[in-house]
Structure formats: structure tokens, C-alpha cells
Design an enzyme around this catalytic site. Structure first.
Site, PDB file in Angstrom:
ATOM      1  N   HIS A 131     -22.992 -33.480 -28.725  1.00 24.43           N
ATOM      2  CA  HIS A 131     -21.758 -33.519 -29.514  1.00 24.43           C
ATOM      3  C   HIS A 131     -20.576 -33.259 -28.588  1.00 24.43           C
ATOM      4  O   HIS A 131     -20.715 -32.591 -27.548  1.00 24.43           O
ATOM      5  CB  HIS A 131     -21.785 -32.460 -30.606  1.00 24.43           C
ATOM      6  CG  HIS A 131     -22.751 -32.754 -31.708  1.00 24.43           C
ATOM      7  ND1 HIS A 131     -22.707 -32.106 -32.926  1.00 24.43           N
ATOM      8  CD2 HIS A 131     -23.789 -33.610 -31.784  1.00 24.43           C
ATOM      9  CE1 HIS A 131     -23.670 -32.557 -33.707  1.00 24.43           C
ATOM     10  NE2 HIS A 131     -24.346 -33.471 -33.031  1.00 24.43           N
ATOM     11  N   GLU A 165     -18.113 -31.233 -28.791  1.00 22.43           N
ATOM     12  CA  GLU A 165     -17.848 -29.812 -28.557  1.00 22.43           C
ATOM     13  C   GLU A 165     -18.809 -29.225 -27.534  1.00 22.43           C
ATOM     14  O   GLU A 165     -18.415 -28.460 -26.650  1.00 22.43           O
ATOM     15  CB  GLU A 165     -17.979 -29.004 -29.854  1.00 22.43           C
ATOM     16  CG  GLU A 165     -17.067 -29.438 -30.964  1.00 22.43           C
ATOM     17  CD  GLU A 165     -17.743 -30.384 -31.948  1.00 22.43           C
ATOM     18  OE1 GLU A 165     -18.332 -31.408 -31.514  1.00 22.43           O
ATOM     19  OE2 GLU A 165     -17.688 -30.119 -33.155  1.00 22.43           O
ATOM     20  N   CYS A 208     -20.102 -28.560 -36.517  1.00 26.34           N
ATOM     21  CA  CYS A 208     -21.365 -28.397 -37.243  1.00 26.34           C
ATOM     22  C   CYS A 208     -21.947 -27.025 -36.899  1.00 26.34           C
ATOM     23  O   CYS A 208     -21.419 -26.315 -36.043  1.00 26.34           O
ATOM     24  CB  CYS A 208     -22.329 -29.510 -36.839  1.00 26.34           C
ATOM     25  SG  CYS A 208     -22.990 -29.323 -35.159  1.00 26.34           S
ATOM     26  N   CYS A 251     -22.669 -26.571 -33.069  1.00 27.77           N
ATOM     27  CA  CYS A 251     -21.455 -26.416 -32.269  1.00 27.77           C
ATOM     28  C   CYS A 251     -20.765 -25.087 -32.571  1.00 27.77           C
ATOM     29  O   CYS A 251     -20.244 -24.435 -31.663  1.00 27.77           O
ATOM     30  CB  CYS A 251     -20.515 -27.590 -32.508  1.00 27.77           C
ATOM     31  SG  CYS A 251     -21.204 -29.151 -31.896  1.00 27.77           S
TER      32      CYS A 251
END
Length: 151
Positions: free
Chosen positions: A51, A53, A81, A84
Site C-alpha cells: 500500500h 502508506e 486501512c 496501514c
């Protein structure tokens, strides 16, 4: 947030979910400095943890030479999410600024709030809704096009 949105567009062009992240370090006596930029690379890397992040946090830690990012702000186009959010807490990011909310899996106050658990040793400041309409439109357009391709 402008740069995070630009990265989200790059992600979409690469066939990735359009999420972009930028980390800015804000040390006393020094001008703010971008120390990490990333977009989702889940499909490209065949890695569910890739991801925006997560990649940005890894870059920032390497650049700073420490796992603690207390003096940093993470700008991300979509609410983090749970995975993260966990990385944000563990790396002690000082502030999180995000665009649109994630009704299904947002872990910064929408579906759950892992960034403000009283028993954890770190709780970043959270600013929600920055350029949310643009971020939401990017996501909706991307997934609408993806669904049309599948038909």
C-alpha cells in the site's frame, strides 16, 4: 495533498488502486521536507502489503535513519486501512492527513479507529477530508472503469 493526488493518478495509470502518499518531515528550525513519496503497488509487486502508506513509511524510516517518525506528517488520499494504521502507530507518525473516508475498512475513525486506541503507546493527530471529493472521484472512476472492463 496535491502530490499525493498526483501519485494516486500515477497508480491508476499503472493499473493500481489510485492511492498516493507523501510524508513530510517538519523539524524545528528547518523548512518542511518531503522525505517519502509512494503509490499503491499491490498488483505490480504481487504483494498485498504494498500500500502507498506502507511503502512511504519504509522510505521515510530509511531516509531518517530511525523507525520513529514523530516529526512527520503522512498525507494520503484515502483513509488508512487497519494494516496501514498499525504501521502508522508503530512508526509513531505524528500526524495523518487523509482525503476520502473508507466506509468498509477505514481505520482512522470511519469503520474503526486504530489511530486512537487509548491502550496503545502512540496516537497521531488525524485530519480527515482534505480534498476528499478529488480523492473519492479518482477511486470511483477507477473502479467503475475496472468493472466495465470485466463485463
Amino acid at each position: 495533498m496535491s502530490q499525493a493526488l498526483r501519485l494516486a493518478r500515477q497508480a491508476a495509470e499503472a493499473g493500481e488502486a489510485p492511492v498516493g502518499a507523501v510524508i513530510v518531515r517538519e523539524r524545528e528550525g528547518a523548512p518542511p521536507e518531503i522525505i517519502a513519496r509512494a503509490h499503491n503497488q499491490v498488483e505490480q509487486l504481487k504483494d498485498a502489503t504494498a500500500h502507498a502508506e506502507m511503502i512511504a513509511i519504509t522510505q521515510a524510516e530509511a531516509g531518517v535513519g530511525d523507525r520513529r517518525l514523530n516529526d512527520c506528517t503522512l498525507y494520503v488520499t484515502k483513509e488508512p486501512c487497519p494494516m496501514c494504521a498499525g504501521a502508522i502507530v508503530l512508526s509513531r507518525v505524528g500526524r495523518v492527513v487523509f482525503g476520502c473516508r473508507d466506509e468498509k475498512a477505514g481505520a482512522a475513525g470511519t469503520a474503526m479507529n486504530l489511530l486512537n486506541v487509548p491502550t496503545l503507546n502512540h496516537r497521531p493527530e488525524v485530519v480527515a477530508g482534505v480534498r476528499a471529493a478529488e480523492a473519492r472521484e479518482l477511486l470511483q472512476s477507477f473502479f467503475k472503469a475496472r468493472r466495465a472492463e470485466e463485463e
